[in-house]
Design a protein around this motif. Structure first.
Motif, PDB file in Angstrom:
ATOM      1  N   GLU A 281       0.826  -1.209   0.000  1.00 39.34           N
ATOM      2  CA  GLU A 281       0.000   0.000   0.000  1.00 39.34           C
ATOM      3  C   GLU A 281       0.866   1.268   0.000  1.00 39.34           C
ATOM      4  O   GLU A 281       0.628   2.205  -0.772  1.00 39.34           O
ATOM      5  CB  GLU A 281      -0.918  -0.017   1.228  1.00 39.34           C
ATOM      6  CG  GLU A 281      -1.771   1.208   1.391  1.00 39.34           C
ATOM      7  CD  GLU A 281      -2.563   1.181   2.691  1.00 39.34           C
ATOM      8  OE1 GLU A 281      -3.037   2.258   3.083  1.00 39.34           O
ATOM      9  OE2 GLU A 281      -2.705   0.114   3.315  1.00 39.34           O
TER      10      GLU A 281
ATOM     11  N   GLU B 210       2.946   0.650 -12.890  1.00 41.41           N
ATOM     12  CA  GLU B 210       1.705  -0.019 -12.510  1.00 41.41           C
ATOM     13  C   GLU B 210       1.771  -0.437 -11.040  1.00 41.41           C
ATOM     14  O   GLU B 210       2.773  -1.006 -10.606  1.00 41.41           O
ATOM     15  CB  GLU B 210       1.488  -1.267 -13.372  1.00 41.41           C
ATOM     16  CG  GLU B 210       1.359  -0.974 -14.856  1.00 41.41           C
ATOM     17  CD  GLU B 210       0.144  -0.138 -15.192  1.00 41.41           C
ATOM     18  OE1 GLU B 210      -0.886  -0.271 -14.502  1.00 41.41           O
ATOM     19  OE2 GLU B 210       0.235   0.659 -16.146  1.00 41.41           O
ATOM     20  N   PRO B 211       0.708  -0.192 -10.283  1.00 42.55           N
ATOM     21  CA  PRO B 211       0.678  -0.636  -8.883  1.00 42.55           C
ATOM     22  C   PRO B 211       0.795  -2.159  -8.781  1.00 42.55           C
ATOM     23  O   PRO B 211       0.438  -2.891  -9.706  1.00 42.55           O
ATOM     24  CB  PRO B 211      -0.688  -0.166  -8.382  1.00 42.55           C
ATOM     25  CG  PRO B 211      -1.081   0.925  -9.320  1.00 42.55           C
ATOM     26  CD  PRO B 211      -0.496   0.555 -10.646  1.00 42.55           C
TER      27      PRO B 211
ATOM     28  N   ASN C 190       2.677   1.552  -3.414  1.00 47.92           N
ATOM     29  CA  ASN C 190       1.759   1.867  -4.506  1.00 47.92           C
ATOM     30  C   ASN C 190       1.367   3.346  -4.534  1.00 47.92           C
ATOM     31  O   ASN C 190       1.088   3.890  -5.609  1.00 47.92           O
ATOM     32  CB  ASN C 190       0.516   0.983  -4.452  1.00 47.92           C
ATOM     33  CG  ASN C 190       0.775  -0.387  -5.029  1.00 47.92           C
ATOM     34  OD1 ASN C 190       1.737  -0.605  -5.759  1.00 47.92           O
ATOM     35  ND2 ASN C 190      -0.087  -1.321  -4.692  1.00 47.92           N
ATOM     36  N   HIS C 191       1.340   3.994  -3.392  1.00 46.32           N
ATOM     37  CA  HIS C 191       1.097   5.438  -3.389  1.00 46.32           C
ATOM     38  C   HIS C 191       2.130   6.136  -4.269  1.00 46.32           C
ATOM     39  O   HIS C 191       1.790   7.005  -5.083  1.00 46.32           O
ATOM     40  CB  HIS C 191       1.154   6.003  -1.967  1.00 46.32           C
ATOM     41  CG  HIS C 191       1.310   7.487  -1.960  1.00 46.32           C
ATOM     42  ND1 HIS C 191       0.262   8.356  -2.200  1.00 46.32           N
ATOM     43  CD2 HIS C 191       2.412   8.268  -1.796  1.00 46.32           C
ATOM     44  CE1 HIS C 191       0.713   9.591  -2.166  1.00 46.32           C
ATOM     45  NE2 HIS C 191       2.007   9.570  -1.924  1.00 46.32           N
ATOM     46  N   TYR C 192       3.396   5.765  -4.105  1.00 49.14           N
ATOM     47  CA  TYR C 192       4.470   6.403  -4.863  1.00 49.14           C
ATOM     48  C   TYR C 192       4.451   5.987  -6.334  1.00 49.14           C
ATOM     49  O   TYR C 192       4.832   6.774  -7.199  1.00 49.14           O
ATOM     50  CB  TYR C 192       5.818   6.113  -4.201  1.00 49.14           C
ATOM     51  CG  TYR C 192       5.910   6.805  -2.862  1.00 49.14           C
ATOM     52  CD1 TYR C 192       6.283   8.138  -2.781  1.00 49.14           C
ATOM     53  CD2 TYR C 192       5.569   6.142  -1.685  1.00 49.14           C
ATOM     54  CE1 TYR C 192       6.320   8.792  -1.564  1.00 49.14           C
ATOM     55  CE2 TYR C 192       5.610   6.786  -0.468  1.00 49.14           C
ATOM     56  CZ  TYR C 192       5.986   8.120  -0.399  1.00 49.14           C
ATOM     57  OH  TYR C 192       6.012   8.764   0.808  1.00 49.14           O
ATOM     58  N   VAL C 193       3.988   4.784  -6.610  1.00 55.87           N
ATOM     59  CA  VAL C 193       3.835   4.345  -8.002  1.00 55.87           C
ATOM     60  C   VAL C 193       2.784   5.204  -8.695  1.00 55.87           C
ATOM     61  O   VAL C 193       2.999   5.716  -9.800  1.00 55.87           O
ATOM     62  CB  VAL C 193       3.446   2.852  -8.081  1.00 55.87           C
ATOM     63  CG1 VAL C 193       3.091   2.448  -9.506  1.00 55.87           C
ATOM     64  CG2 VAL C 193       4.554   1.966  -7.528  1.00 55.87           C
ATOM     65  N   ARG C 194       1.648   5.383  -8.053  1.00 56.48           N
ATOM     66  CA  ARG C 194       0.523   6.102  -8.667  1.00 56.48           C
ATOM     67  C   ARG C 194       0.694   7.613  -8.686  1.00 56.48           C
ATOM     68  O   ARG C 194       0.279   8.275  -9.637  1.00 56.48           O
ATOM     69  CB  ARG C 194      -0.779   5.779  -7.914  1.00 56.48           C
ATOM     70  CG  ARG C 194      -1.337   4.412  -8.141  1.00 56.48           C
ATOM     71  CD  ARG C 194      -2.713   4.252  -7.492  1.00 56.48           C
ATOM     72  NE  ARG C 194      -2.746   4.649  -6.099  1.00 56.48           N
ATOM     73  CZ  ARG C 194      -2.483   3.820  -5.080  1.00 56.48           C
ATOM     74  NH1 ARG C 194      -2.200   2.547  -5.302  1.00 56.48           N
ATOM     75  NH2 ARG C 194      -2.524   4.253  -3.845  1.00 56.48           N
ATOM     76  N   GLU C 195       1.284   8.162  -7.639  1.00 56.34           N
ATOM     77  CA  GLU C 195       1.224   9.613  -7.429  1.00 56.34           C
ATOM     78  C   GLU C 195       2.520  10.377  -7.673  1.00 56.34           C
ATOM     79  O   GLU C 195       2.487  11.602  -7.735  1.00 56.34           O
ATOM     80  CB  GLU C 195       0.761   9.904  -5.988  1.00 56.34           C
ATOM     81  CG  GLU C 195      -0.541   9.251  -5.604  1.00 56.34           C
ATOM     82  CD  GLU C 195      -1.728   9.782  -6.388  1.00 56.34           C
ATOM     83  OE1 GLU C 195      -1.698  10.967  -6.784  1.00 56.34           O
ATOM     84  OE2 GLU C 195      -2.672   9.004  -6.628  1.00 56.34           O
TER      85      GLU C 195
ATOM     86  N   LYS D 180       7.952   9.026 -17.004  1.00 56.05           N
ATOM     87  CA  LYS D 180       6.742   8.769 -16.233  1.00 56.05           C
ATOM     88  C   LYS D 180       5.926  10.050 -16.217  1.00 56.05           C
ATOM     89  O   LYS D 180       6.494  11.146 -16.164  1.00 56.05           O
ATOM     90  CB  LYS D 180       7.108   8.341 -14.799  1.00 56.05           C
ATOM     91  CG  LYS D 180       5.933   7.855 -13.972  1.00 56.05           C
ATOM     92  CD  LYS D 180       6.400   7.263 -12.657  1.00 56.05           C
ATOM     93  CE  LYS D 180       5.226   6.732 -11.859  1.00 56.05           C
ATOM     94  NZ  LYS D 180       5.663   6.170 -10.570  1.00 56.05           N
TER      95      LYS D 180
END
Length: 176
Positions: A28, A44-45, A31-36, A161
């Motif tokens: 979790e 991709e998360p 994934n914040h850093y992947v998405r944002e 990115k």
């Protein structure tokens, strides 16, 4: 007007080795850093299942460790070391990683995590640690410099990115 400090009593942060039970929270946070953010070049998360292979790279002993910061039963961040390259001559070099939950940044957790990580690695057969930082990232630069990492170079526009190119600064720290 109550301050945040007086509204919620401070409880101690525990730094410990990561465990299997932490995987969902670690995923979790990452994934914040992947998405944002461009901080990681993953696009991709992850799911917990696809992130499991990453967790399996760490151990309780040896050069590849993962520590977590936990408060009130919630993991707030993590720091770890993995292999730098897959050729055996690089075995005494590790690459570091450090991430805090977005609502837990600026509280000194990174300092606690890196201090515990480098303490855990003391005595291991490690000569140097490498860290890559997507630019700009003042917080990452500050913590790496605080822990004795020195800038060895910048690779320009090596990651794409969010429809733009990003530079990566590379740092190293002598450990052995």
């Amino acid at each position: 007007m109550a301050t945040e400090q007086s509204a919620r009593p401070a409880t101690e942060v525990t730094i410990r080795l990561a465990e299997e039970r932490d995987l969902a929270r670690l995923t979790e946070i990452y994934n914040h850093y992947v998405r944002e953010t461009p901080i990681t070049f993953d696009l991709e998360p992850y799911t917990v299942e696809t992130r499991r292979a990453w967790l399996d790279k760490f151990s309780q002993r040896g050069p590849h460790r993962l520590v977590v910061a936990e408060q009130d039963g919630l993991v707030l961040g993590y720091a770890g070391t993995t292999g730098f390259r897959d050729r055996r001559a690089y075995d005494t070099t590790v690459e570091t990683t450090i991430y805090c939950a977005p609502d837990a940044t600026g509280r000194g957790l990174g300092t606690l995590l890196y201090a515990a990580l480098f303490d855990a690695l003391r005595g291991e057969d490690i000569r140097s640690a490498i860290a890559g930082t997507t630019l700009p990232n003042d917080a990452s630069i500050a913590i790496h410099e605080r822990f004795g990492f020195t800038l060895v170079g910048v690779m320009h526009e090596v990651g794409r990115k969010f429809d733009r190119y990003w530079d990566v600064a590379w740092y190293e720290k002598a450990l052995g």
